[in-house]
Scaffold this motif. Structure first.
Motif: not given
Lengths: 96, 212
Positions: B37-45
């Motif tokens: 999940g955090i990597w979904v957020g990181i790639y969004c950022e």
């Protein structure tokens, strides 16, 4: 002899701090031209890779994650160089 | 077509590409730090910041003189100190991670506290810097360079702000004994996100303060 992880991250921190100070010196210098562009591109690429590989620990982790993050720090420096050398062409391509 | 609409189009395409890429992540291709999940957020950022950088490059291509002259009016000292705060904060988070893997949560807490002090230092320096610019009549309307600078700097400032709240959260979790050498995915996920915020600044600093 292979460095242990703690020593490695200590060295990475020092390298990041050192490159920051070099960047500051370049920023304060009166020099202009393509040389500064290359310094900026190199510093972005080097710092990015150090953080991605050693602080995020993506080196040796999931290959797709690593490639995408590392690729980011190839593309941005490339855009720095392209903007400097081909700024006029980019401006023409992105004008009405 | 304006530079902004080209940038928005590129950003959308990049976001779509990343969105298509993420389901392809396979655990057998190596460890995923933190959690998926955090990597979904990181790639969004990263996509969001990529859009901003494209805006910067297009604006610079259209107004090279403004971007060559702009950095001289920014405070290199403030930018340098804040870069040192960001890289040090990232480093302290890494040391906190290493300590939790050695089952030393108290040491982890100390490293995270140092990381938080750096984040707070960044916010204080940024507030002083922006106030100084205000006194110099440098605002987002001063010129295209400063419009782009404020766009980048404020976006990053917001990320440091809420990232600091995340840092306080993992400090509280560490103090509560939530993390062990076997299970510290939450701390690792936060660390990955915090390094992402650091990475964004490592691009902004040379683009805004150095590249004259």
């Amino acid at each position: 002899m292979a460095l242990n992880h703690r020593t490695l991250v200590d060295l990475v921190w020092l390298a990041l701090a050192g490159m920051t100070l070099v960047g500051a010196l370049v920023g304060e210098s009166a020099a202009t031209g393509h040389a500064i562009t290359f310094v900026v591109a190199f510093v972005i690429a080097a710092k990015g890779r150090l953080v991605v590989d050693h602080f995020m620990e993506l080196r040796g982790a999931n290959t797709r994650l690593h490639r995408l993050m590392a690729g980011y720090f190839h593309v941005i420096p490339l855009l720095v160089v392209l903007t400097d050398f081909f700024g006029d062409g980019i401006a023409r391509l992105t004008s009405l | 077509m304006s530079a902004a609409s080209v940038a928005a189009s590129l950003g959308t395409s990049l976001g779509t590409s990343l969105g298509a890429f993420l389901p392809l992540l396979k655990r057998e291709e190596g460890r995923i730090p933190g959690n998926f999940g955090i990597w979904v957020g990181i790639y969004c950022e990263m996509t969001e910041f990529a859009l901003m950088f494209v805006v910067y490059f297009l604006a610079r291509a259209h107004h090279p003189e403004a971007f060559a002259a702009g950095p001289a009016r920014l405070s290199t000292l403030a930018g340098t100190v804040n870069t040192l705060f960001m890289v040090s904060s990232s480093y302290f988070v890494v040391r906190g991670m290493l300590a939790i893997r050695e089952a030393r949560p108290r040491v982890t807490l100390r490293w995270l506290a140092l990381a938080f002090l750096c984040a707070a230092g960044y916010l204080v320096v940024k507030a002083i810097e922006l106030r100084y610019y205000g006194e110099q009549d440098i605002t987002a309307r001063t010129g295209i360079f400063f419009t782009v600078y404020y766009y980048l700097a404020f976006n990053h400032l917001v990320h440091v702000g809420w990232g600091s709240l995340g840092l306080l959260w993992v400090m509280a979790r560490t103090a509560g004994g939530a993390y062990t050498p076997e299970d510290h995915d939450g701390l690792e996920a936060f660390a990955s996100y915090w390094h992402t915020i650091d990475l964004a600044w490592l691009v902004i600093f040379p683009l805004a303060y150095v590249w004259h």
